[in-house]
Design a protein around this motif. Sequence first.
Motif, short mmCIF file in Angstrom:
data_model
loop_
_atom_site.label_atom_id
_atom_site.label_comp_id
_atom_site.label_asym_id
_atom_site.label_seq_id
_atom_site.Cartn_x
_atom_site.Cartn_y
_atom_site.Cartn_z
N ASN A 47 0.79 -1.28 -0.05
CA ASN A 47 -0.04 0.00 0.06
C ASN A 47 0.92 1.37 -0.05
O ASN A 47 0.48 2.54 -0.59
N VAL A 48 2.12 1.17 0.62
CA VAL A 48 2.80 2.39 0.77
C VAL A 48 3.88 2.42 -0.36
O VAL A 48 4.61 3.70 -0.28
N LEU A 49 3.89 1.62 -1.29
CA LEU A 49 5.12 1.69 -2.06
C LEU A 49 4.91 2.86 -2.83
O LEU A 49 6.28 3.47 -3.00
N PRO A 50 4.03 3.94 -3.48
CA PRO A 50 4.37 4.88 -4.00
C PRO A 50 4.69 6.04 -3.08
O PRO A 50 5.74 6.88 -3.71
N ALA A 51 4.59 5.75 -1.78
CA ALA A 51 5.22 6.95 -0.80
C ALA A 51 6.44 6.57 -0.49
O ALA A 51 7.33 7.52 -0.64
N LEU A 52 6.96 5.43 -0.48
CA LEU A 52 8.19 4.99 -0.36
C LEU A 52 9.08 5.25 -1.64
O LEU A 52 10.16 5.93 -1.49
N VAL A 53 8.55 5.43 -2.89
CA VAL A 53 9.29 5.80 -3.91
C VAL A 53 9.41 7.33 -3.91
O VAL A 53 10.60 7.71 -4.53
N ASN A 54 8.39 7.75 -3.57
CA ASN A 54 8.59 9.32 -3.40
C ASN A 54 9.87 9.66 -2.26
O ASN A 54 10.51 10.46 -2.66
N GLU A 55 9.84 8.98 -1.39
CA GLU A 55 10.76 9.17 -0.19
C GLU A 55 12.24 9.06 -0.91
O GLU A 55 13.20 9.88 -0.60
N THR A 56 12.27 7.95 -1.69
CA THR A 56 13.74 7.67 -2.37
C THR A 56 14.02 8.59 -3.41
O THR A 56 15.21 9.18 -3.31
N ILE A 57 13.06 9.31 -4.03
CA ILE A 57 13.25 10.47 -5.24
C ILE A 57 13.66 11.53 -4.35
O ILE A 57 14.73 12.32 -4.65
N PHE A 69 14.14 5.46 -11.36
CA PHE A 69 13.74 5.09 -10.12
C PHE A 69 12.18 4.75 -10.34
O PHE A 69 11.92 3.76 -9.87
N THR A 70 11.47 5.78 -10.91
CA THR A 70 10.11 5.54 -10.99
C THR A 70 9.88 4.45 -11.94
O THR A 70 8.85 3.67 -11.59
N PHE A 71 10.63 4.06 -12.93
CA PHE A 71 10.37 3.06 -13.58
C PHE A 71 10.48 1.80 -12.95
O PHE A 71 9.55 0.84 -12.74
N ILE A 72 11.62 1.74 -12.30
CA ILE A 72 11.81 0.30 -11.38
C ILE A 72 10.64 0.06 -10.36
O ILE A 72 10.16 -0.93 -10.27
N ALA A 73 10.36 1.33 -9.73
CA ALA A 73 9.12 1.07 -8.73
C ALA A 73 7.76 0.75 -9.42
O ALA A 73 7.16 -0.03 -8.92
N SER A 74 7.50 1.24 -10.69
CA SER A 74 6.33 0.88 -11.26
C SER A 74 6.46 -0.72 -11.55
O SER A 74 5.14 -1.21 -11.60
N LEU A 75 7.53 -1.28 -12.09
CA LEU A 75 7.58 -2.48 -12.28
C LEU A 75 7.27 -3.31 -11.07
O LEU A 75 6.38 -4.45 -11.11
N LEU A 76 7.81 -3.13 -9.93
CA LEU A 76 7.77 -3.63 -8.78
C LEU A 76 6.37 -3.61 -8.15
O LEU A 76 5.75 -4.50 -7.67
N GLU A 77 5.49 -2.24 -8.39
CA GLU A 77 4.13 -2.20 -7.93
C GLU A 77 3.23 -3.15 -8.64
O GLU A 77 2.52 -3.79 -8.24
N ARG A 78 3.53 -3.04 -10.03
CA ARG A 78 2.86 -4.11 -10.74
C ARG A 78 2.92 -5.65 -10.54
O ARG A 78 2.00 -6.55 -10.39
N ARG A 79 4.17 -6.05 -9.97
CA ARG A 79 4.45 -7.25 -9.52
C ARG A 79 3.65 -7.54 -8.32
O ARG A 79 3.01 -8.75 -7.90
#
Lengths: 240, 255
Positions: B179-189, B238-248
Amino acid sequence: MIEIKKIKKSFGRSEVLKGIDLKIQKGEVIVVIGSSGSGKSTLLRCINLLEIPDNGQIIINGENIMDKNADIQKIRKNVGMVFQNFNLFPQKNVIENMIYAPLRTKKNSRNEIEQKSRDLLKRVGLSDKEKSYPSSLSGGQKQRIAIARALAMEPEVLLFDEPTSALDPEMVKEVLEVIRELATTNITMIIVTHEMGFAKEVADRICFIDQGVITEDSSSKDFFENQKTIRAKEFLEKVL
Amino acid sequence: MKKDEKKSLTIKMAISLVLMLIIDCSLNNCQSLGLKLEFERIFPFYKIFINGIINTFKITGLSFIFGSIFGILIAIIKVSKFKILKLLARFYTSVFRGTPLLVQVFLIYFATPQIFNCDISSYNAAVIAFSFNSAAYISEILRGGIESIDRGQTEAAIALGVSRENAMLDIVFPQAIKNVLPALVNETIALLKESSLVSTIGMIDMMRAAQIAMNSTYLAFEPFLIVAILYYVLVMFFTFIASLLERRLKKSDRN
């Protein structure tokens, strides 16, 4: 087998259970009924200590489960629970849902546990859903899986907390069918439900709870033919 | 499907436009834009830039790893029943969220040696400051994630005889992370971009590399444009990697 003595439970200022006494024999099917807010669900949740009673005793197989040294996990393994909202684990598929707890807590091999789970799936009529995820199942199917999941732990006692209340009407029957079949086995069951017809048919005993106290505790036949209290009469008039 | 195609076409067009601009700028010094730019004078600094990219990566990566580990710990404390520890965790978060990151970096790099009489390298100071800082944010993100999971999930697991700790780790935590993956990606960015602050304590990161190039060439537009593009490309990666992960991770949601 289960002996509940004078348990009380308050949430904040409101006292939900005001001294409940109940004795249940092995293999008995008890149906608990009462209007909403009367404390039926709380009573059920106290039996596997999802709620800790404020005082009183709950004795299961001779062991006081409220004792400080009692092994709560061991007790819960023996007292399964089926929830109103199924509470299947959404990230696990059906078979993973079923084998998770046995794998975590039992010493049996994975193969054995999986085989047992498949047998149970067959019993609830969902063998073909083994690899499905909960999100793709109907409410009735979810609840049947939840029952099978509870059975996978091989409990002696099974608690049902309004198992059909969250279901669409046409799915109630398939779930009740499964519970009905279970009632003929040696498993002890305590069921909170609003399905009066089902209660009448399946229960060995009916307990009527009113404002935190069990006011009637009689055989199914006695209860439905001849209520002792006015509250129970009124309740039945409203729901039947 | 059609919408996706449209989207990817737009992205392709944007990328080719940017590339054309870059090529034009670098070969003709943007004469087509009416500008006179001298990118060729920046190129001799490529080694410093590469060094800067590596350092930026290192600081961001290490800080994210340490920050996550520490953040998970704090998040678990925050949802636990230990009152004093909870209070401490909340205090920790409020301090690191309530003060500027630059102040934290300076405190650790300049102030710690004065107190403890020891030397701290700018690299270590940067990683420590960024780890502590991101741990505060990550712990809040995770706490929110854990609390958003229906209590029934924990109840179902413990009703099956599983311990509370296992229920948390096996059942609640994976759902919370999803659920918080998008927020974690934001934090990494955010972390990646804020890592440019380490240029102020003398570390050669991407930002500092651009400053060095500026100082010796007296050109400002070219090095900072390059560094902006570098940051942008990294963030997109990073965004691209995260979207792959999210889809998985969304696999179980599909019917």
